[in-house]
Scaffold this motif. Structure first.
Motif, short mmCIF file in Angstrom:
data_model
loop_
_atom_site.label_atom_id
_atom_site.label_comp_id
_atom_site.label_asym_id
_atom_site.label_seq_id
_atom_site.Cartn_x
_atom_site.Cartn_y
_atom_site.Cartn_z
N ILE A 156 8.98 -0.43 6.92
CA ILE A 156 9.89 0.57 6.26
C ILE A 156 10.72 -0.21 5.33
O ILE A 156 10.83 0.00 4.17
N ALA A 157 11.19 -1.07 5.74
CA ALA A 157 12.48 -1.94 5.04
C ALA A 157 11.45 -2.58 3.86
O ALA A 157 12.00 -2.72 2.59
N ALA A 158 10.28 -3.21 4.35
CA ALA A 158 9.74 -3.89 3.25
C ALA A 158 9.17 -3.09 2.03
O ALA A 158 9.05 -3.49 1.11
N ALA A 159 8.80 -1.81 2.58
CA ALA A 159 8.44 -0.88 1.58
C ALA A 159 9.33 -0.33 0.53
O ALA A 159 9.14 -0.15 -0.52
N GLY A 160 10.32 -0.34 0.96
CA GLY A 160 11.74 0.05 0.30
C GLY A 160 11.88 1.55 0.12
O GLY A 160 12.70 1.86 -0.98
N VAL A 161 10.96 2.28 0.74
CA VAL A 161 11.06 3.80 0.91
C VAL A 161 11.25 4.41 1.99
O VAL A 161 10.66 3.77 2.91
N PRO A 162 11.81 5.67 2.26
CA PRO A 162 11.54 6.24 3.47
C PRO A 162 10.01 6.71 3.74
O PRO A 162 9.32 6.79 2.85
N VAL A 163 9.62 6.62 5.07
CA VAL A 163 8.28 6.86 5.19
C VAL A 163 8.14 8.00 5.90
O VAL A 163 8.38 8.12 7.06
N VAL B 174 0.68 -1.21 0.09
CA VAL B 174 0.11 -0.11 0.14
C VAL B 174 0.81 1.34 0.06
O VAL B 174 0.58 2.11 -0.77
N LEU B 175 1.92 1.12 0.86
CA LEU B 175 2.77 2.49 0.68
C LEU B 175 3.15 2.64 -0.68
O LEU B 175 3.55 3.82 -1.04
N ARG B 176 4.03 1.60 -1.13
CA ARG B 176 4.66 1.64 -2.63
C ARG B 176 3.49 2.00 -3.60
O ARG B 176 4.03 3.01 -4.48
N ALA B 177 2.23 1.86 -3.38
CA ALA B 177 1.38 2.38 -4.48
C ALA B 177 0.86 3.65 -4.00
O ALA B 177 -0.06 4.13 -4.70
N GLY B 178 1.33 4.42 -2.97
CA GLY B 178 0.87 5.73 -2.63
C GLY B 178 -0.31 5.88 -1.62
O GLY B 178 -0.90 6.85 -1.46
N GLY B 179 -0.57 4.66 -0.98
CA GLY B 179 -1.57 4.75 0.10
C GLY B 179 -0.88 5.17 1.31
O GLY B 179 0.22 5.55 1.79
N LEU C 244 0.96 7.83 10.95
CA LEU C 244 0.26 8.11 9.74
C LEU C 244 1.12 8.05 8.57
O LEU C 244 1.60 9.06 8.07
N GLY C 245 1.55 6.87 8.01
CA GLY C 245 2.78 6.85 7.02
C GLY C 245 2.12 7.02 5.38
O GLY C 245 1.32 6.38 5.22
N ALA C 246 3.09 7.58 4.76
CA ALA C 246 3.09 7.54 3.19
C ALA C 246 4.26 7.59 2.68
O ALA C 246 5.30 7.84 3.43
N ARG D 100 2.48 13.33 -3.98
CA ARG D 100 0.86 13.09 -3.71
C ARG D 100 0.40 12.27 -2.60
O ARG D 100 -0.47 12.66 -1.98
N ALA D 101 1.52 11.34 -2.29
CA ALA D 101 1.03 10.41 -1.19
C ALA D 101 1.16 11.09 0.00
O ALA D 101 0.51 11.28 0.89
N ALA D 102 2.26 12.09 0.13
CA ALA D 102 2.38 13.16 1.35
C ALA D 102 1.06 14.02 1.47
O ALA D 102 0.86 14.06 2.56
N ALA D 103 0.88 14.59 0.23
CA ALA D 103 -0.28 15.51 0.16
C ALA D 103 -1.67 14.74 0.97
O ALA D 103 -2.64 15.16 1.85
N ARG D 104 -1.79 13.25 0.75
CA ARG D 104 -2.83 12.89 1.31
C ARG D 104 -2.81 12.67 2.90
O ARG D 104 -3.83 12.69 3.67
#
Length: 321
Positions: free
Chosen positions: A123-130, A13-18, A30-32, A38-42
């Protein structure tokens, strides 16, 4: 969903912008994806958070910091090595990879590595900073249980990971150590005294005028929906039928007509008091009282952060705030 079985789905979900609400050792975040504007704007939309209040970016490992921001100032690196993972947020220069919305246009970024294994695994599984502020409506009580998140944000969150109550119960300490003496911008779960033992003298400046330079530093914040004030001494009985709630440090008040009472730590342990602070205020907020009166705790160690939160909550309800 249970955090143990939900990490893979939440990472997707995080990788998809959720948006994903997840437990840290401090409060629920509340992570993005922090690389996705656009994800941060959410996040701002879901929290009804003003665009001028910056977010904290979370990393899975301290070693990830240099890969994101490049060369790390020596003092910042020393604090990260000493206190990460942990409830310490550090200020660094914003790298080009982080969109300005995450930092509210500031050229600095708040970043930390949480001391909660499931958060780091996510965070590691998402592969991006959150990017992840507290998972609540802006200015309201921070969530220390998954049910607080659901009650406050409801369907605005795509996934809520339930890891039970958080351990620290209040937010991270924020420090700017990029030059000269470290500056504490927000009191939090890492006591100032512990910082001083590690690095020597620090400057404490936990407040903002104008645009905040760090999250959670507005004068009015962390407030229940019920009006709250800090006790100024012995509290007389209301005498007018008012249903009042009392937030006590060690013991129930001897006098007064209280419809609900929460005691933070009968044993006088400030760490326990901090861990229970927001949970107790959530219960008082739901008790149908018309006012909450809060007792200050000893102003040492993590007690300083507890009193800071009570003062900001009370400021929300003061007519002169």
């Amino acid at each position: 969903m249970p955090v143990e079985s939900g990490i893979a789905e939440a990472a997707s979900v995080l990788r998809a912008g959720g948006l994903v609400a997840f437990p840290t050792e401090t409060v629920y975040g509340l992570g993005a994806n922090a690389l996705d504007a656009r994800a941060a704007a959410r996040i701002f939309e879901a929290k009804q958070r003003p665009s001028f209040d910056p977010l904290i970016t979370h990393l899975a490992d301290a070693a990830d910091l240099a890969g994101l921001v490049g060369p790390v100032p020596e003092a910042v690196a020393a604090l990260a090595e000493r206190f990460w993972p942990g409830p310490l947020t550090l200020i660094v220069d914003r790298p080009a990879a982080i969109p300005p919305i995450v930092t509210s246009g500031l050229e600095t970024m708040a970043v930390r590595v949480p001391d909660e294994a499931s958060a780091r695994a996510l965070i590691a599984a998402a592969g991006v900073p959150v990017a992840a502020p507290s998972a609540n409506r802006f200015g309201q009580l921070s969530p220390t249980r998954a049910e607080h998140v659901v009650a406050g944000l409801g369907g605005a969150v795509d996934v809520v990971l339930d890891g039970g109550p958080t351990r620290c119960g209040i937010e991270s300490t924020i420090v700017d150590a990029r030059g000269g003496r470290p500056v504490v911008l927000r009191l939090g779960a890492l006591p100032v005294e512990t910082l001083v033992e590690a690095v020597g003298p620090v400057t404490v400046r936990p407040g903002s005028s104008g645009q905040p330079v760090a999250p959670g530093t507005l004068a009015a914040h962390y407030a229940p929906r019920t009006p709250l004030r800090v006790a100024g001494g012995a509290e007389p009985a209301a005498g007018d039928g008012t249903r009042r709630g009392f937030l006590a440090f060690r013991e129930r008040p001897a006098g007064g007509d209280w419809a609900a009472v929460e005691v933070l730590s009968p044993g006088g342990d400030l760490t326990v008091a901090a861990a229970r602070l927001f949970d107790a205020l959530h219960r008082l907020d739901a008790a149908g009282v018309t006012e909450i009166v809060a007792e200050r705790v000893p102003d040492v160690g993590v007690g300083r952060a507890v009193n800071d939160r009570l003062g900001r909550a009370a400021a929300t309800w003061r007519s002169d705030a």
